[in-house]
Design a protein around this motif. Structure first.
Motif, PDB file in Angstrom:
ATOM      1  N   GLY A 150       0.772  -1.192  -0.132  1.00 50.26           N
ATOM      2  CA  GLY A 150      -0.036   0.019  -0.236  1.00 50.26           C
ATOM      3  C   GLY A 150       0.874   1.295  -0.021  1.00 50.26           C
ATOM      4  N   CYS A 151       0.625   2.137   0.868  1.00 52.11           N
ATOM      5  CA  CYS A 151       1.466   3.472   0.980  1.00 52.11           C
ATOM      6  C   CYS A 151       1.909   3.368   2.358  1.00 52.11           C
ATOM      7  CB  CYS A 151       0.236   4.432   0.752  1.00 52.11           C
ATOM      8  SG  CYS A 151       1.318   6.315   0.914  1.00 52.11           S
ATOM      9  N   PRO A 152       3.225   3.596   2.559  1.00 52.22           N
ATOM     10  CA  PRO A 152       3.927   3.690   3.572  1.00 52.22           C
ATOM     11  C   PRO A 152       3.474   5.084   4.423  1.00 52.22           C
ATOM     12  CG  PRO A 152       5.461   3.206   2.199  1.00 52.22           C
ATOM     13  CD  PRO A 152       4.179   3.325   1.503  1.00 52.22           C
ATOM     14  N   ARG A 153       3.142   6.351   3.645  1.00 49.90           N
ATOM     15  CA  ARG A 153       2.810   7.550   4.233  1.00 49.90           C
ATOM     16  C   ARG A 153       1.374   7.487   5.236  1.00 49.90           C
ATOM     17  NH1 ARG A 153       4.752  12.539   3.295  1.00 49.90           N
ATOM     18  NH2 ARG A 153       6.449  11.307   3.238  1.00 49.90           N
ATOM     19  N   GLU A 154       0.667   6.705   4.415  1.00 50.55           N
ATOM     20  CA  GLU A 154      -0.514   6.432   5.248  1.00 50.55           C
ATOM     21  C   GLU A 154      -0.433   5.546   6.556  1.00 50.55           C
ATOM     22  OE1 GLU A 154      -3.558   4.202   2.595  1.00 50.55           O
ATOM     23  OE2 GLU A 154      -5.008   4.255   4.365  1.00 50.55           O
ATOM     24  N   VAL A 155       0.354   4.717   6.584  1.00 50.72           N
ATOM     25  CA  VAL A 155       0.898   3.855   7.873  1.00 50.72           C
ATOM     26  C   VAL A 155       1.581   5.351   8.795  1.00 50.72           C
ATOM     27  CG1 VAL A 155       2.636   2.333   8.747  1.00 50.72           C
ATOM     28  CG2 VAL A 155       1.503   1.813   6.625  1.00 50.72           C
ATOM     29  N   TYR A 174       7.307   6.972   3.146  1.00 50.20           N
ATOM     30  CA  TYR A 174       7.273   7.828   2.035  1.00 50.20           C
ATOM     31  C   TYR A 174       5.800   7.889   1.271  1.00 50.20           C
ATOM     32  CZ  TYR A 174       8.578   3.651  -0.133  1.00 50.20           C
ATOM     33  OH  TYR A 174       8.570   2.384  -0.511  1.00 50.20           O
ATOM     34  N   ARG A 175       5.420   9.114   0.476  1.00 50.51           N
ATOM     35  CA  ARG A 175       4.123   8.920  -0.189  1.00 50.51           C
ATOM     36  C   ARG A 175       4.499   7.989  -1.456  1.00 50.51           C
ATOM     37  NH1 ARG A 175       3.043  12.995  -3.345  1.00 50.51           N
ATOM     38  NH2 ARG A 175       0.935  12.996  -2.858  1.00 50.51           N
ATOM     39  N   ARG A 176       3.220   7.192  -1.696  1.00 52.57           N
ATOM     40  CA  ARG A 176       3.602   5.984  -2.651  1.00 52.57           C
ATOM     41  C   ARG A 176       2.022   6.464  -3.465  1.00 52.57           C
ATOM     42  NH1 ARG A 176       3.867   0.326  -1.163  1.00 52.57           N
ATOM     43  NH2 ARG A 176       6.368   0.593  -0.831  1.00 52.57           N
ATOM     44  N   PRO A 177       2.012   7.535  -4.396  1.00 49.83           N
ATOM     45  CA  PRO A 177       0.788   7.774  -4.985  1.00 49.83           C
ATOM     46  C   PRO A 177       0.260   6.842  -6.046  1.00 49.83           C
ATOM     47  CG  PRO A 177       2.356   9.641  -5.008  1.00 49.83           C
ATOM     48  CD  PRO A 177       2.964   8.395  -4.623  1.00 49.83           C
ATOM     49  N   SER A 178      -1.169   6.388  -5.964  1.00 46.20           N
ATOM     50  CA  SER A 178      -1.580   5.527  -6.673  1.00 46.20           C
ATOM     51  C   SER A 178      -3.149   5.786  -6.905  1.00 46.20           C
ATOM     52  CB  SER A 178      -1.352   3.974  -6.127  1.00 46.20           C
ATOM     53  OG  SER A 178      -2.175   4.032  -5.000  1.00 46.20           O
ATOM     54  N   ARG A 217      -5.217   4.441  -5.171  1.00 44.75           N
ATOM     55  CA  ARG A 217      -5.772   4.687  -3.716  1.00 44.75           C
ATOM     56  C   ARG A 217      -6.196   5.970  -3.105  1.00 44.75           C
ATOM     57  NH1 ARG A 217      -1.662   0.745  -3.522  1.00 44.75           N
ATOM     58  NH2 ARG A 217      -2.594  -1.510  -3.022  1.00 44.75           N
ATOM     59  N   CYS A 218      -5.225   6.894  -3.564  1.00 39.77           N
ATOM     60  CA  CYS A 218      -5.241   8.325  -3.033  1.00 39.77           C
ATOM     61  C   CYS A 218      -6.647   8.935  -3.340  1.00 39.77           C
ATOM     62  CB  CYS A 218      -4.353   9.222  -4.066  1.00 39.77           C
ATOM     63  SG  CYS A 218      -2.395   8.631  -3.914  1.00 39.77           S
ATOM     64  N   ALA A 219      -7.471   8.497  -4.340  1.00 39.07           N
ATOM     65  CA  ALA A 219      -8.645   9.296  -4.327  1.00 39.07           C
ATOM     66  C   ALA A 219      -9.798   8.728  -3.417  1.00 39.07           C
ATOM     67  CB  ALA A 219      -9.535   8.816  -5.802  1.00 39.07           C
ATOM     68  N   SER A 220      -9.586   7.692  -2.746  1.00 38.95           N
ATOM     69  CA  SER A 220     -10.245   7.447  -1.464  1.00 38.95           C
ATOM     70  C   SER A 220      -9.671   7.421  -0.202  1.00 38.95           C
ATOM     71  CB  SER A 220     -11.079   6.199  -1.763  1.00 38.95           C
ATOM     72  OG  SER A 220     -10.115   5.145  -2.034  1.00 38.95           O
ATOM     73  N   CYS A 221      -8.447   7.757  -0.364  1.00 38.25           N
ATOM     74  CA  CYS A 221      -7.630   7.730   0.866  1.00 38.25           C
ATOM     75  C   CYS A 221      -8.080   8.718   2.059  1.00 38.25           C
ATOM     76  CB  CYS A 221      -6.260   8.089   0.651  1.00 38.25           C
ATOM     77  SG  CYS A 221      -4.872   8.115   1.985  1.00 38.25           S
ATOM     78  N   GLY A 222      -8.171   8.186   3.153  1.00 37.25           N
ATOM     79  CA  GLY A 222      -8.708   9.005   4.065  1.00 37.25           C
ATOM     80  C   GLY A 222      -7.693  10.096   4.708  1.00 37.25           C
ATOM     81  N   TYR A 223      -6.406  10.210   4.163  1.00 36.00           N
ATOM     82  CA  TYR A 223      -5.507  11.061   4.620  1.00 36.00           C
ATOM     83  C   TYR A 223      -5.021  12.090   3.235  1.00 36.00           C
ATOM     84  CZ  TYR A 223      -5.162   8.080   8.615  1.00 36.00           C
ATOM     85  OH  TYR A 223      -5.584   7.320   9.815  1.00 36.00           O
ATOM     86  N   ARG A 224      -6.071  12.139   2.334  1.00 37.48           N
ATOM     87  CA  ARG A 224      -5.550  12.958   1.114  1.00 37.48           C
ATOM     88  C   ARG A 224      -5.424  14.355   1.387  1.00 37.48           C
ATOM     89  NH1 ARG A 224     -10.549  11.185   1.182  1.00 37.48           N
ATOM     90  NH2 ARG A 224     -12.412  12.552   0.675  1.00 37.48           N
ATOM     91  N   ALA A 225      -6.229  14.815   2.261  1.00 41.10           N
ATOM     92  CA  ALA A 225      -5.992  16.153   2.514  1.00 41.10           C
ATOM     93  C   ALA A 225      -4.726  16.604   3.434  1.00 41.10           C
ATOM     94  CB  ALA A 225      -7.496  17.007   3.159  1.00 41.10           C
ATOM     95  N   GLN A 226      -4.455  15.713   4.271  1.00 36.24           N
ATOM     96  CA  GLN A 226      -3.180  15.777   4.996  1.00 36.24           C
ATOM     97  C   GLN A 226      -2.052  15.694   4.130  1.00 36.24           C
ATOM     98  OE1 GLN A 226      -3.416  15.716   8.680  1.00 36.24           O
ATOM     99  NE2 GLN A 226      -1.226  15.928   8.754  1.00 36.24           N
ATOM    100  N   CYS A 227      -2.218  14.897   3.102  1.00 33.48           N
ATOM    101  CA  CYS A 227      -0.904  14.657   2.218  1.00 33.48           C
ATOM    102  C   CYS A 227      -0.481  15.421   1.157  1.00 33.48           C
ATOM    103  CB  CYS A 227      -1.532  13.291   1.818  1.00 33.48           C
ATOM    104  SG  CYS A 227       0.049  12.169   0.799  1.00 33.48           S
ATOM    105  N   ARG A 228      -1.683  16.158   0.893  1.00 32.37           N
ATOM    106  CA  ARG A 228      -1.689  17.174  -0.226  1.00 32.37           C
ATOM    107  C   ARG A 228      -0.129  18.133  -0.044  1.00 32.37           C
ATOM    108  NH1 ARG A 228      -6.719  19.844  -0.218  1.00 32.37           N
ATOM    109  NH2 ARG A 228      -7.521  17.908  -0.848  1.00 32.37           N
TER     110      ARG A 228
HETATM  111  S1  SF4 Z   1      -3.187  10.312  -0.438  1.00 31.53           S
HETATM  112 FE1  SF4 Z   1      -2.795   8.547   0.799  1.00 31.53          FE
HETATM  113  S2  SF4 Z   1      -2.490   6.746  -0.438  1.00 31.53           S
HETATM  114 FE2  SF4 Z   1      -2.048   8.641  -1.752  1.00 31.53          FE
HETATM  115  S3  SF4 Z   1       0.037   9.003  -1.259  1.00 31.53           S
HETATM  116 FE3  SF4 Z   1      -1.026  10.329   0.329  1.00 31.53          FE
HETATM  117  S4  SF4 Z   1      -1.208   9.040   2.200  1.00 31.53           S
HETATM  118 FE4  SF4 Z   1      -0.562   7.549   0.365  1.00 31.53          FE
END
Ligand code: SF4
Length: 275
Positions: A29-34, A258-262, A264-275
């Protein structure tokens, strides 16, 4: 889920757990989500409607099998629907797909449960556990040394056939039928196999998916899963633990998480945080 914290803030090492979903999150998945979920403990901004529907179905099926185990009676469809609707209504924030609403999601749950109640899996053997929690020791698969982390999981349904075979059933609410379903290695199933063989030594273990397929005309299928390579699964767990612990030793863990964009980002619960 992984509950991994820096050793200086971890009070009790017995509480450090890894699970298939947290290992998958790091490896596939995405390490940043972890980082957001398990290290910083942030709540997701919302959950996808698919995730909420899956949880609603899980809750309703768990109640059905629990009633069957305890009272030998089949729960009525209306009661299962009420449980599923309760899960959907109590969800804090739902990330709906276009055209979806709370009402359409509840209607979808009712529809799926109607099909499930008619055609869903009724085990032949004895029900031993519903949402059965396990927490077992882990070893370094390369050296055999005991690890401080433990393997944590919940088996949706564990039954015992009359010949002593243990049957693990994992419920999944999926979008479409997959022709090669059950034919490949699956980390979660590998760890379930390891857990049941550890808890019930000497028993044969059968793994299967109960798929609730949410197509226009929903269906329910039981799909056998091939025997899993437990050692490969445990090596993946060890790799994820090593990755996580190494990250937590760094002044800035986000270097390894790190961020691993894919997709999954569209429905990721941390997408605002991650922007
Ligand atoms: S939006 Fe979510 S899935 Fe995409 S890179 Fe950020 S943490 Fe990872």
């Amino acid at each position: 889920m992984v509950i991994l914290q820096k050793p200086d803030i971890q009070e009790n090492y017995d509480d450090i757990h890894v699970s298939a979903s947290s290992v998958n999150a790091i490896i596939d998945g995405c390490p940043r989500e972890v980082l957001y979920r398990y290290v910083l403990g942030l709540e997701p901004q919302d959950k996808s409607s698919s995730l909420i529907l899956g949880s609603a179905m899980h809750e309703a099926l768990a109640a059905f099998y629990l009633a069957l185990q305890q009272s030998k009676v089949e729960m009525k469809l209306a009661d299962m629907v009420e449980i599923a609707h309760g899960v959907i209504e109590s969800a804090q924030a739902i990330n709906f797909k276009e055209g979806e609403t709370l009402e359409t999601l509840k209607a979808q749950a009712s529809n799926l449960l109607t099909v499930w109640h008619k055609n869903g899996y009724r085990p032949q053997g004895t029900i031993l556990g519903v949402e059965m929690k396990f927490s077992i020791d882990l070893k370094n698969p390369h050296t055999g040394e005991e690890l401080q982390e433990r393997l944590l999981g919940y088996i949706d349904l564990l039954t015992e056939n009359p010949d002593g075979t243990m049957v693990v059933t994992d419920h999944k609410t999926i979008a479409r039928r997959e022709s090669d379903r059950g034919q490949s290695q699956d980390l979660q199933m590998g760890l379930y196999q390891y857990a049941v063989e550890t808890l019930f030594p000497g028993r044969k273990v059968i793994l299967q998916f109960q798929d609730i397929i949410k197509t226009k005309s929903p269906t329910v299928t039981i799909t056998p899963v091939i025997e899993q390579d437990k050692n490969a699964a445990l090596k993946q767990v060890y790799s994820a633990i090593t990755h996580m612990n190494t990250a937590l030793m760094l002044p800035d863990p986000s270097v390894l998480l790190y961020r691993r964009p894919s997709w999954r980002c569209a429905s990721c619960g941390y997408r605002a945080q991650c922007r």
